[in-house]
Design a protein around this motif. Structure first.
Motif, PDB file in Angstrom:
ATOM      1  N   SER A   1       3.399 -10.080  -8.223  1.00  0.00           N
ATOM      2  CA  SER A   1       3.721 -11.000  -7.158  1.00  0.00           C
ATOM      3  C   SER A   1       3.149 -10.637  -5.926  1.00  0.00           C
ATOM      4  N   GLY A   2       3.033 -11.818  -4.910  1.00  0.00           N
ATOM      5  CA  GLY A   2       2.319 -11.693  -3.817  1.00  0.00           C
ATOM      6  C   GLY A   2       0.951 -10.991  -3.575  1.00  0.00           C
ATOM      7  N   GLY A   3       0.254 -11.317  -4.779  1.00  0.00           N
ATOM      8  CA  GLY A   3      -1.208 -10.645  -4.765  1.00  0.00           C
ATOM      9  C   GLY A   3      -1.006  -9.036  -4.822  1.00  0.00           C
ATOM     10  N   SER A   4       0.060  -8.603  -5.667  1.00  0.00           N
ATOM     11  CA  SER A   4       0.441  -7.164  -5.940  1.00  0.00           C
ATOM     12  C   SER A   4       0.978  -6.692  -4.427  1.00  0.00           C
ATOM     13  N   ARG A   5       1.208  -7.358  -3.673  1.00  0.00           N
ATOM     14  CA  ARG A   5       2.111  -7.140  -2.322  1.00  0.00           C
ATOM     15  C   ARG A   5       3.484  -7.371  -2.519  1.00  0.00           C
ATOM     16  N   SER A   6       3.857  -8.284  -3.359  1.00  0.00           N
ATOM     17  CA  SER A   6       5.544  -8.459  -3.552  1.00  0.00           C
ATOM     18  C   SER A   6       6.008  -8.944  -2.461  1.00  0.00           C
ATOM     19  N   ASN A   7       5.928 -10.421  -2.408  1.00  0.00           N
ATOM     20  CA  ASN A   7       6.735 -11.122  -1.149  1.00  0.00           C
ATOM     21  C   ASN A   7       8.206 -11.076  -1.968  1.00  0.00           C
ATOM     22  N   VAL A   8       8.809 -10.323  -1.471  1.00  0.00           N
ATOM     23  CA  VAL A   8      10.171 -10.134  -2.052  1.00  0.00           C
ATOM     24  C   VAL A   8      11.374 -11.161  -1.455  1.00  0.00           C
ATOM     25  N   LEU A   9      11.145 -11.446  -0.407  1.00  0.00           N
ATOM     26  CA  LEU A   9      12.010 -12.552   0.122  1.00  0.00           C
ATOM     27  C   LEU A   9      11.302 -13.601   1.174  1.00  0.00           C
ATOM     28  N   PRO A  10      11.949 -14.779   0.942  1.00  0.00           N
ATOM     29  CA  PRO A  10      11.460 -15.906   2.269  1.00  0.00           C
ATOM     30  C   PRO A  10      12.220 -15.430   3.300  1.00  0.00           C
TER      31      PRO A  10
ATOM     32  N   GLU B   1      11.480  -0.457   3.153  1.00  0.00           N
ATOM     33  CA  GLU B   1      11.166  -0.927   4.448  1.00  0.00           C
ATOM     34  C   GLU B   1      10.232  -2.167   4.667  1.00  0.00           C
ATOM     35  N   LEU B   2      10.905  -3.199   5.279  1.00  0.00           N
ATOM     36  CA  LEU B   2      10.515  -4.805   4.979  1.00  0.00           C
ATOM     37  C   LEU B   2       9.798  -5.021   6.318  1.00  0.00           C
ATOM     38  N   ALA B   3       8.744  -6.079   6.289  1.00  0.00           N
ATOM     39  CA  ALA B   3       8.027  -6.555   7.353  1.00  0.00           C
ATOM     40  C   ALA B   3       7.773  -8.077   7.185  1.00  0.00           C
ATOM     41  N   LEU B   4       8.321  -8.820   8.219  1.00  0.00           N
ATOM     42  CA  LEU B   4       7.997 -10.450   8.035  1.00  0.00           C
ATOM     43  C   LEU B   4       6.734 -10.811   8.507  1.00  0.00           C
ATOM     44  N   GLU B   5       6.050 -11.342   7.427  1.00  0.00           N
ATOM     45  CA  GLU B   5       4.709 -12.066   7.772  1.00  0.00           C
ATOM     46  C   GLU B   5       4.775 -13.195   8.248  1.00  0.00           C
ATOM     47  N   GLU B   6       4.673 -13.368   9.487  1.00  0.00           N
ATOM     48  CA  GLU B   6       4.658 -14.762  10.265  1.00  0.00           C
ATOM     49  C   GLU B   6       3.967 -16.008   9.916  1.00  0.00           C
ATOM     50  N   GLU B   7       2.811 -15.551   9.499  1.00  0.00           N
ATOM     51  CA  GLU B   7       1.816 -16.631   8.857  1.00  0.00           C
ATOM     52  C   GLU B   7       2.502 -17.414   7.607  1.00  0.00           C
ATOM     53  N   THR B   8       3.158 -16.582   6.803  1.00  0.00           N
ATOM     54  CA  THR B   8       3.551 -17.258   5.421  1.00  0.00           C
ATOM     55  C   THR B   8       5.087 -17.349   5.469  1.00  0.00           C
ATOM     56  N   ASN B   9       5.707 -16.597   6.584  1.00  0.00           N
ATOM     57  CA  ASN B   9       7.227 -16.673   6.701  1.00  0.00           C
ATOM     58  C   ASN B   9       7.889 -16.017   5.546  1.00  0.00           C
ATOM     59  N   LYS B  10       7.192 -14.872   5.169  1.00  0.00           N
ATOM     60  CA  LYS B  10       7.971 -14.122   3.811  1.00  0.00           C
ATOM     61  C   LYS B  10       7.962 -12.696   4.351  1.00  0.00           C
ATOM     62  N   TRP B  11       8.837 -11.961   3.455  1.00  0.00           N
ATOM     63  CA  TRP B  11       9.201 -10.652   3.552  1.00  0.00           C
ATOM     64  C   TRP B  11       8.294  -9.869   2.590  1.00  0.00           C
ATOM     65  N   PHE B  12       7.606  -8.779   3.143  1.00  0.00           N
ATOM     66  CA  PHE B  12       6.890  -7.932   2.435  1.00  0.00           C
ATOM     67  C   PHE B  12       7.303  -6.447   2.604  1.00  0.00           C
ATOM     68  N   PRO B  13       7.026  -5.641   1.743  1.00  0.00           N
ATOM     69  CA  PRO B  13       7.234  -3.896   1.950  1.00  0.00           C
ATOM     70  C   PRO B  13       6.135  -4.061   3.065  1.00  0.00           C
ATOM     71  N   LYS B  14       6.529  -2.871   3.943  1.00  0.00           N
ATOM     72  CA  LYS B  14       5.520  -2.422   4.873  1.00  0.00           C
ATOM     73  C   LYS B  14       4.368  -1.983   4.419  1.00  0.00           C
TER      74      LYS B  14
END
Length: 435
Positions: free
Chosen positions: A102-111, A154-167
């Motif tokens: 998922s997420g190009g192996s980065r895992s976009n775990v949440l919107p 630890e999660l970080a919000l990627e503003e460009e896609t508005n998705k949460w990824f692990p840091k």
């Protein structure tokens, strides 16, 4: 028995939101523990579990999860926290393979947010969809993932896609922390264990017929086997077959969020051309309603165009892909699977709209039509669109009224000539299934 799988009956229109949409069943702790117990155990079906210290103590129920994907691992987590003895039966050699993808192996775990009417498509009712999300809010899911006492990512919000990824930007961290948390809670994960059939025993328990092994007996069963998308990772529809054999009603399945196949403009091979600001909309055949329930009502929407929420489009060796195409491809796929009249997919290649292009083409200078279009679109695509109009050698000042209109249609309402789709092999989720 509980069915825990998001891709059985609905799919997300803009992006897969793994844990927010897969973990809801596991969160219903009372539901897991209220399924009738067999009479042979300490607690009878008529004797509910109680916190009264004077009550007869019950042995923990044995809960078995079929499938070690995101849904299965999440269900196992909360079943264990509710006091059950949990076993996960995973047919492949490792759990959470789709998490790793998922997420190009980065895992976009949440919107970043949940907007049901905009982002989700269901063949069921709006009430079913809403009740699903009410059981476990986005905020509660994020707290579970981030809490050091729970998954601890630890999660970080990627503003460009508005998705949460692990840091860490590592899908492996997400999968590994889930698995480690399950093992720490005493959950038994059995790999390379394929379930070939399930049935009720005489004492009311569940018997799982395993390939090449002794039958596995359990008190309660949660089916989280996945749909049919990406069959190479083990999701080949086994769960559907098992549930169908038990008499469950199944909505016909189809590949969702899958690329479409077909020729490129002017028959050219434009593989590799990427666009980032297109406007793609789906126009249903006249008289056919879109199958998404209208907000606040139990009725179908009227025949209105549906716009893709995302704007990326990729021309591939076989046709069309990218976020905007995946947003809307299920409309086209359903029509093709049912052999019905297909909806039209109309693309504004630059996303600028007809009025803006009219201004650009109104230049009365000596410039060429192709030169004007190339200023705003990739060269290969611009040449193909202009050639399809037969205007490759035409100057802007020489454009006739009907030619101008034809070119404007080509630039802002191009009718994608899709002829097929890439099926479950490339589909991100499965539509249909258990309602």
């Amino acid at each position: 028995m509980i069915v825990a799988n998001a891709s059985f009956s609905w799919c997300c229109g803009s992006a897969k939101k793994s844990f927010s949409r897969l973990g809801y069943v596991a969160r219903k702790r009372k539901l897991i523990l209220s399924i009738s117990r067999p009479s042979s155990t300490v607690c009878s079906a008529s004797q509910p579990l109680s916190t009264d210290k004077t009550a007869v103590k019950c042995s923990p129920p044995a809960v078995t999860i079929l499938g070690g994907g995101a849904a299965g691992l999440t269900a196992a987590w909360f079943a264990a926290e509710a006091g059950a003895e949990v076993t996960v039966l995973e047919r492949t050699r490792e759990a959470g393979k789709k998490i790793l993808m998922s997420g190009g192996s980065r895992s976009n775990v949440l919107p970043g947010e949940v907007h049901l009417e905009r982002d989700y498509f269901t063949g069921g009712t709006e009430a079913q969809l809403r009740s699903l999300f009410r059981t476990w809010s986005l905020k509660a899911c994020q707290e579970w993932l981030e809490s050091p006492e729970q998954v601890g990512i630890e999660l970080a919000l990627e503003e460009e896609t508005n998705k949460w990824f692990p840091k860490s930007n590592s899908a492996k961290e997400v999968r590994d922390r889930l698995v480690q948390g399950l093992l720490a809670r005493g959950i038994n994960i059995r790999y390379n264990t394929s379930v070939e059939g399930i049935h009720r025993t005489e004492d009311g328990r569940w018997s799982c017929k395993l390939e090449g092994r002794e039958d596995h007996i359990t008190d309660r069963l949660i089916v989280a086997t996945g749909g049919l998308s990406f069959p190479l990772v083990g999701t080949d529809g086994t769960g559907h077959r098992l549930l169908n054999a038990l008499g469950h009603t199944l909505v016909p399945t189809y590949p969702a969020l899958t690329p479409l196949t077909g020729p490129h403009p002017n028959g050219e091979q434009l593989a590799g051309v990427s666009l980032y600001a297109v406007n793609l909309r789906c126009v249903m055949p006249k008289g056919k309603a879109d199958e998404v329930p209208e907000a606040g009502k139990g009725k179908r929407r009227k025949n209105k165009p549906v716009e893709a929420e995302r704007t990326g489009l990729l021309l591939t060796h076989k046709g069309y892909s990218g976020p905007s195409v995946l947003d809307l491809s299920h409309h086209a796929v359903q029509a093709m699977e049912r052999r019905e009249e297909r909806p039209r997919l109309l693309v504004d290649w630059s996303g600028d709209g007809r009025e803006m292009w009219e201004q650009r083409l109104n230049d009365r200078g000596k410039g060429m039509v192709s030169g004007c279009v190339k200023k705003h679109l990739p060269n290969r695509l611009a040449d193909a669109l202009v050639a399809e109009c037969g205007l490759s050698e035409r100057k802007l000042s020489e454009l006739k009224k009907d030619e101008r209109k034809m070119l404007l249609d080509m630039l802002t309402e191009y009718d994608l000539n899709y002829q097929g789709h890439q099926g479950y092999k490339k589909a991100e989720v499965t539509g249909g299934g258990v309602p």
